[in-house]
Structures are given as structure tokens and as C-alpha cells.
Design an enzyme around this catalytic site. Structure first.
Site, PDB file in Angstrom:
ATOM      1  N   ASN A  38       0.813  -1.216   0.000  1.00 57.19           N
ATOM      2  CA  ASN A  38       0.000   0.000   0.000  1.00 57.19           C
ATOM      3  C   ASN A  38       0.850   1.272   0.000  1.00 57.19           C
ATOM      4  OD1 ASN A  38      -2.447   1.311   0.000  1.00 57.19           O
ATOM      5  ND2 ASN A  38      -2.937   0.907   2.143  1.00 57.19           N
ATOM      6  N   HIS A 123     -14.505  -5.280  11.311  1.00 55.96           N
ATOM      7  CA  HIS A 123     -14.274  -3.947  11.871  1.00 55.96           C
ATOM      8  C   HIS A 123     -15.594  -3.259  12.189  1.00 55.96           C
ATOM      9  CE1 HIS A 123     -10.090  -3.188   9.857  1.00 55.96           C
ATOM     10  NE2 HIS A 123     -10.181  -4.393  10.380  1.00 55.96           N
ATOM     11  N   ARG A 148     -13.452  -5.868  15.799  1.00 57.25           N
ATOM     12  CA  ARG A 148     -12.494  -4.837  16.178  1.00 57.25           C
ATOM     13  C   ARG A 148     -13.228  -3.523  16.357  1.00 57.25           C
ATOM     14  NH1 ARG A 148      -7.679  -2.245  12.454  1.00 57.25           N
ATOM     15  NH2 ARG A 148      -9.305  -0.705  12.028  1.00 57.25           N
ATOM     16  N   TYR A 160      -7.073   7.079  13.075  1.00 53.97           N
ATOM     17  CA  TYR A 160      -6.914   5.818  12.365  1.00 53.97           C
ATOM     18  C   TYR A 160      -8.139   4.914  12.558  1.00 53.97           C
ATOM     19  CZ  TYR A 160      -6.073   1.055  11.453  1.00 53.97           C
ATOM     20  OH  TYR A 160      -6.258  -0.214  10.991  1.00 53.97           O
ATOM     21  N   ASP A 211      -7.035  -1.813  17.602  1.00 49.35           N
ATOM     22  CA  ASP A 211      -5.756  -1.525  16.937  1.00 49.35           C
ATOM     23  C   ASP A 211      -5.271  -0.142  17.372  1.00 49.35           C
ATOM     24  OD1 ASP A 211      -3.598  -1.248  15.272  1.00 49.35           O
ATOM     25  OD2 ASP A 211      -4.668  -1.766  13.425  1.00 49.35           O
ATOM     26  N   HIS A 213      -2.369   1.021  16.398  1.00 51.93           N
ATOM     27  CA  HIS A 213      -1.665   1.504  15.199  1.00 51.93           C
ATOM     28  C   HIS A 213      -0.381   2.258  15.542  1.00 51.93           C
ATOM     29  CE1 HIS A 213      -1.834   2.372  10.797  1.00 51.93           C
ATOM     30  NE2 HIS A 213      -2.462   1.221  10.839  1.00 51.93           N
ATOM     31  N   GLU A 237      -3.585  -4.369  19.459  1.00 52.70           N
ATOM     32  CA  GLU A 237      -2.663  -4.570  18.329  1.00 52.70           C
ATOM     33  C   GLU A 237      -1.733  -3.371  18.161  1.00 52.70           C
ATOM     34  OE1 GLU A 237      -4.869  -4.941  14.702  1.00 52.70           O
ATOM     35  OE2 GLU A 237      -3.120  -4.372  13.512  1.00 52.70           O
ATOM     36  N   GLU A 263       1.988  -6.631  11.596  1.00 54.46           N
ATOM     37  CA  GLU A 263       1.504  -6.506  10.219  1.00 54.46           C
ATOM     38  C   GLU A 263       2.536  -5.814   9.329  1.00 54.46           C
ATOM     39  OE1 GLU A 263      -2.145  -4.294  10.853  1.00 54.46           O
ATOM     40  OE2 GLU A 263      -1.191  -2.444  10.203  1.00 54.46           O
ATOM     41  N   ARG A 284       1.030 -11.009  13.630  1.00 58.17           N
ATOM     42  CA  ARG A 284       0.175 -10.482  12.564  1.00 58.17           C
ATOM     43  C   ARG A 284       0.785 -10.575  11.173  1.00 58.17           C
ATOM     44  NH1 ARG A 284      -4.369  -8.625  12.139  1.00 58.17           N
ATOM     45  NH2 ARG A 284      -3.955  -6.506  11.478  1.00 58.17           N
ATOM     46  N   HIS A 313      -2.836 -10.197   9.261  1.00 57.50           N
ATOM     47  CA  HIS A 313      -3.340  -8.942   8.715  1.00 57.50           C
ATOM     48  C   HIS A 313      -4.260  -9.251   7.535  1.00 57.50           C
ATOM     49  CE1 HIS A 313      -1.906  -4.933   6.670  1.00 57.50           C
ATOM     50  NE2 HIS A 313      -3.044  -4.751   7.308  1.00 57.50           N
ATOM     51  N   ASP A 317      -6.238  -3.494   1.657  1.00 55.02           N
ATOM     52  CA  ASP A 317      -5.101  -3.324   0.744  1.00 55.02           C
ATOM     53  C   ASP A 317      -4.390  -4.652   0.474  1.00 55.02           C
ATOM     54  OD1 ASP A 317      -4.684  -2.215   3.556  1.00 55.02           O
ATOM     55  OD2 ASP A 317      -2.597  -2.602   3.023  1.00 55.02           O
ATOM     56  N   GLU A 340      -7.979 -11.502  10.195  1.00 57.07           N
ATOM     57  CA  GLU A 340      -8.718 -10.248   9.975  1.00 57.07           C
ATOM     58  C   GLU A 340      -9.529 -10.351   8.687  1.00 57.07           C
ATOM     59  OE1 GLU A 340      -6.166  -6.829   9.558  1.00 57.07           O
ATOM     60  OE2 GLU A 340      -7.828  -5.421   9.804  1.00 57.07           O
ATOM     61  N   TRP A 403       1.905   7.040  12.198  1.00 56.29           N
ATOM     62  CA  TRP A 403       0.511   7.011  11.757  1.00 56.29           C
ATOM     63  C   TRP A 403      -0.031   5.663  12.033  1.00 56.29           C
ATOM     64  CZ3 TRP A 403      -1.956   3.931   8.031  1.00 56.29           C
ATOM     65  CH2 TRP A 403      -3.333   4.183   7.918  1.00 56.29           C
TER      66      TRP A 403
HETATM   67  O1  LIG Z   1      -6.001  -3.721   9.327  1.00 57.31           O
HETATM   68  C1  LIG Z   1      -5.189  -3.278  10.132  1.00 57.31           C
HETATM   69  O2  LIG Z   1      -4.980  -3.755  11.244  1.00 57.31           O
HETATM   70  C2  LIG Z   1      -4.387  -2.109   9.752  1.00 57.31           C
HETATM   71  O3  LIG Z   1      -3.673  -1.605  10.595  1.00 57.31           O
HETATM   72  C3  LIG Z   1      -4.510  -1.628   8.353  1.00 57.31           C
HETATM   73  C4  LIG Z   1      -3.311  -0.819   7.892  1.00 57.31           C
HETATM   74  O4  LIG Z   1      -3.424   0.501   8.316  1.00 57.31           O
HETATM   75  C5  LIG Z   1      -3.268  -0.838   6.385  1.00 57.31           C
HETATM   76  O5  LIG Z   1      -3.226  -2.154   5.939  1.00 57.31           O
HETATM   77  C6  LIG Z   1      -2.069  -0.071   5.863  1.00 57.31           C
HETATM   78  O6  LIG Z   1      -1.941  -0.255   4.489  1.00 57.31           O
HETATM   79 MG   LIG Z   2      -3.310  -2.944  12.220  1.00 57.64          MG
END
Ligand SMILES: O=C(O)C(=O)C[C@H](O)[C@H](O)CO
Ligand SMILES: [Mg+2]
Length: 403
Positions: A38, A123, A148, A160, A211, A213, A237, A263, A284, A313, A317, A340, A403
Site C-alpha cells: 500500500n 471492523h 475490532r 486511524y 488496533d 496503530h 494490536e 503486520e 500479525r 493482517h 489493501d 482479519e 501514523w
Molecule cells: O487492518 C489493520 O490492522 C491495519 O492496521 C490496516 C493498515 O493501516 C493498512 O493495511 C495499511 O496499508
Molecule cells: Mg493494524
């Protein structure tokens, strides 16, 4: 033996970008591999086109391990997301070919089904807690057993995992990276409230996940783990960035909330210390970014020794080709944990017709030979590549943050 006679890339954007490798053999068998990274899609496409494909022509497609080692060790330069995604694409395509030649779904070649299906989590997100809960109730009623939860943070314009009102969540949303603003203090206030409200509304028979992130420091992550303990999350996560793997020890010292990470990992070496020291509960890493089925099996085998389970993961994407590969892997691996599931758009599904299915909270890869996914090249050609970046994140004072 099927001999590789051609390999080419299909770059398409049915709602979002996907890079797919198609390998063709002299017996007419073809195999597909996902090569999507991605926001950096064309780097992998070039790595494959300019450096990998020329080395594949003429090889015996059945020699998956040898080709994996050739591409990994033969490059001299090791690891990295671009390289490992490219190797993964080749690996997936070769397993697809082997399955088709054998007339068997890949999970049978990996040892057969070790369970009836793969438990998946979906999600639920909303700009306010109530919206997240409403979505979670809907998903539970659709049959999901694990959900989630993400919600907007009061005082922050966006965060996020939360879609803009009325839209599907898609993070790679701009031609150049958009910028969002982050406050750990505000976030740490809202997440325990979200989980309290979720347990109140959903009860205890559904798994709840979250998550972070990569946005907290280790001690902040420890605080979150502790604050969420009463609500028994399935996992938190990416609670802190994982480059300094030993920092996870701090989270462990303070909390029994299970930890998932990886991930963004692309090799067993990214996960080795975390696994061997039992600093995580779920790994992940997934097929497309961690070197394909061949390498992911190795990571899972190491994790199994330490009772660390898989939790691949599976965001949008990762193309349907990866989703299928992840389900063949998940169905057959002994230490499967959860998968997921973020359903693709209808446009994407139309480009990648597939045999995997969702039923009663679990997914199954189906029994078609190989991966059980094809690509409609005419439809793919109707969706040309469109540059798209993931956002960047800054603290309220302007400091660049994860991010
Ligand atoms: O699905 C998740 O747990 C993610 O953190 C998604 C990510 O932000 C995403 O795949 C980045 O490309
Ligand atoms: Mg994630």
C-alpha cells in the site's frame, strides 16, 4: 514438470490499487500472486518486472523452496518490505500452480484442514462511541464472533480506523499524503469508555479487539492494556512501534491483556525476539508482506514453540489473492489464532472472482484447486492505477508521529 514460460504484472485500481503477478507455464497452468504494498505499489512492480521475472523464465515451477531461496539469498540484499512482497507474490503464484497441477486446494498441500474454518474478526468503527456500538451489534447479528472496535477521539478531527461520515474506511485516500493530528491523552480517555459501552451492549460472548496503530510509547501502552483488562479484549494490536522489540517487556510487566503485533513485519527476524521471549500472543505477519506461504509457515512454526498464535493482517489493501492464501494457511496451520476480515468492495470482488466464503463467524478457502482465485483481466484493465498514499500523523504541536 511445469516450466515457467512467462510472468507479467497486472496493476489495477478497482476502488484501490492492487498489483498482481501472473505466472504462466508451458503446460498452460497459470498462478496468481498478490504483490500489493500500500502506497508503494510501483516499487514492488518494478522489483518484479526488472529484477525477478527475468530470473524466473525456464525454471521448474514445482521447485518452490529452491526458487524462494534463490530470490532471497540470490539478491544478496536481504529482507525489506519491497523485496519480501515481491518474493511473496512469486511464492503464492507457485503454490497456486502446484495446487492446480495436483488438482487440490492449497490447504491440502499444507497438511490438510486442522479445523473446520478460520475464525475471523471484522471492523466496527464510528465517529462517536454509539455509532461504533451500533455497527458492532449489526456485525454480531450478521454472525461475526469477533469484532475490532475503533472510534473517533473527542477533540481530534480524524483518527486511524474511523471512516469519514457515510464512507467506507480506506486509509490510502489522497494523491499526496494527507495529515492528521494526534493526542495520546485524549485517545487514552476514550478507548476504555468504548470498551465499557461495548461490553454493556454486546455482553461477553463476542471477542473484542482494538488496533492502536503504533501510536503509544511502551509505558502508555502498558496503561492502556491495564485499563482495558476488565473488558477482556481478545488483543490490543501494535500498541507501540516494534522496532525496539524489548520495549514490549514493559507492557507485559503491567498487564495481562493479550498483545498482537507484526503486520508491518516482513521476515522471521522481525519477530524472533518477540516470539522467543513470549512478549506477544499473536503474530500479525501475513502472506503478502512476509515472503509468501513458504516463509509465513516458518514464522508460524517458530511461534508455535512458544504458544504464540497467528492473527494475519487482512485489511482491504491485501488483495483477494492474499485473502485466499491466508485462509489456506489458517485452515492448515496448527497454531492458528484469528484472521482479519475486511470485506472488499463489489468492484474489487468482480475483478478477482474467488471461492472463499464467510459462514457463521468463520471463513473457508473453498475446495477449488490452487488458491481458488482468478483475475478478470478485462475488468482489471478498466480500472487504471491511481497514485494514493497513506496519511501522516502529527502531534498537536506539529511533531511528526507514527501514523
Ligand atoms: O487492518 C489493520 O490492522 C491495519 O492496521 C490496516 C493498515 O493501516 C493498512 O493495511 C495499511 O496499508
Ligand atoms: Mg493494524
Amino acid at each position: 514438470m511445469p516450466k515457467i514460460i512467462a510472468a507479467r504484472l497486472i496493476v489495477t485500481s478497482p476502488g484501490r490499487n492492487f498489483v498482481t503477478l501472473k505466472i504462466e507455464c508451458d503446460d498452460g497452468t497459470t498462478g496468481l500472486g498478490d504483490a500489493t504494498l500500500n502506497g508503494r505499489e510501483l516499487a514492488v512492480a518494478s522489483y518484479l518486472q526488472d529484477h525477478v521475472i527475468p530470473c524466473l523464465i525456464g525454471r521448474d515451477a514445482h521447485r518452490i523452496e529452491d526458487i524462494w531461496q534463490y530470490l532471497y539469498k540470490g539478491a544478496y540484499w536481504r529482507r525489506g518490505p519491497v523485496t519480501m512482497t515481491a518474493i511473496a507474490a512469486v511464492d503464492m503464484a507457485l503454490w497456486d500452480i502446484k495446487g492446480k497441477v495436483a488438482g487440490l486446494p492449497i490447504y491440502q498441500l499444507l497438511g490438510g484442514a486442522a479445523r473446520e474454518g478460520c475464525l475471523v474478526y471484522c471492523h466496527a468503527n464510528g465517529t462517536i462511541i454509539e455509532d461504533t456500538i451500533e455497527t458492532a451489534i449489526r456485525h454480531r447479528d450478521e454472525g461475526y464472533r469477533a469484532i475490532r472496535l475503533q472510534c473517533g477521539v473527542p477533540g481530534l478531527a480524524s483518527t486511524y480506523g474511523v471512516a469519514k461520515a457515510g464512507q467506507r474506511y480506506e486509509p490510502a485516500d489522497a494523491d499526496l499524503p494527507s495529515e492528521s493530528v494526534w493526542s495520546t491523552e485524549k485517545y487514552l480517555r476514550v478507548v476504555p469508555e468504548l470498551f465499557a459501552a461495548a461490553r454493556e451492549a454486546l455482553g461477553w460472548d463476542v471477542h473484542l479487539l482494538h488496533d492502536v496503530h503504533h501510536r503509544l510509547t511502551p509505558i502508555e501502552a502498558a496503561r492502556l492494556g491495564k485499563d482495558l483488562e476488565p473488558y477482556r479484549p481478545f488483543w490490543i494490536e501494535d500498541a507501540t512501534p516494534a522496532e525496539n522489540q524489548d520495549s514490549f517487556r514493559l507492557i507485559r510487566q503491567h498487564s495481562t491483556t493479550p498483545i498482537a503485533v507484526g503486520e508491518v513485519f516482513n521476515s522471521i527476524w522481525d519477530a524472533k525476539h518477540l516470539i522467543e521471549n513470549q512478549l506477544i500472543d499473536y503474530i500479525r505477519a501475513t502472506v503478502v508482506h512476509a515472503g509468501g506461504l513458504t516463509h509465513l509457515r516458518r514464522i508460524a512454526a517458530l511461534a508455535d514453540l512458544y504458544q504464540v498464535r497467528t492473527g494475519c493482517h487482512g485489511a482491504t489493501d491485501l488483495s483477494p489473492v492474499t485473502m485466499a492464501a491466508a485462509l489456506h494457511f489458517g485452515l492448515s496451520v496448527p497454531n492458528f489464532g484469528i484472521q482479519e476480515h475486511m470485506p472488499h468492495t463489489e468492484e474489487t470482488d468482480a475483478v478477482f472472482p474467488h471461492h472463499y466464503r464467510f459462514e457463521d463467524g468463520m471463513m473457508h478457502p473453498g475446495d477449488a484447486p490452487g488458491l481458488g482465485v482468478s483475475i478478470d483481466e478485462e475488468r482489471a484493465a478498466a480500472h487504471p492505477y491511481k497514485r494514493a498514499y497513506l496519511p501522516v500523523n502529527r502531534l498537536e504541536d506539529g511533531t511528526l508521529w507514527s501514523w
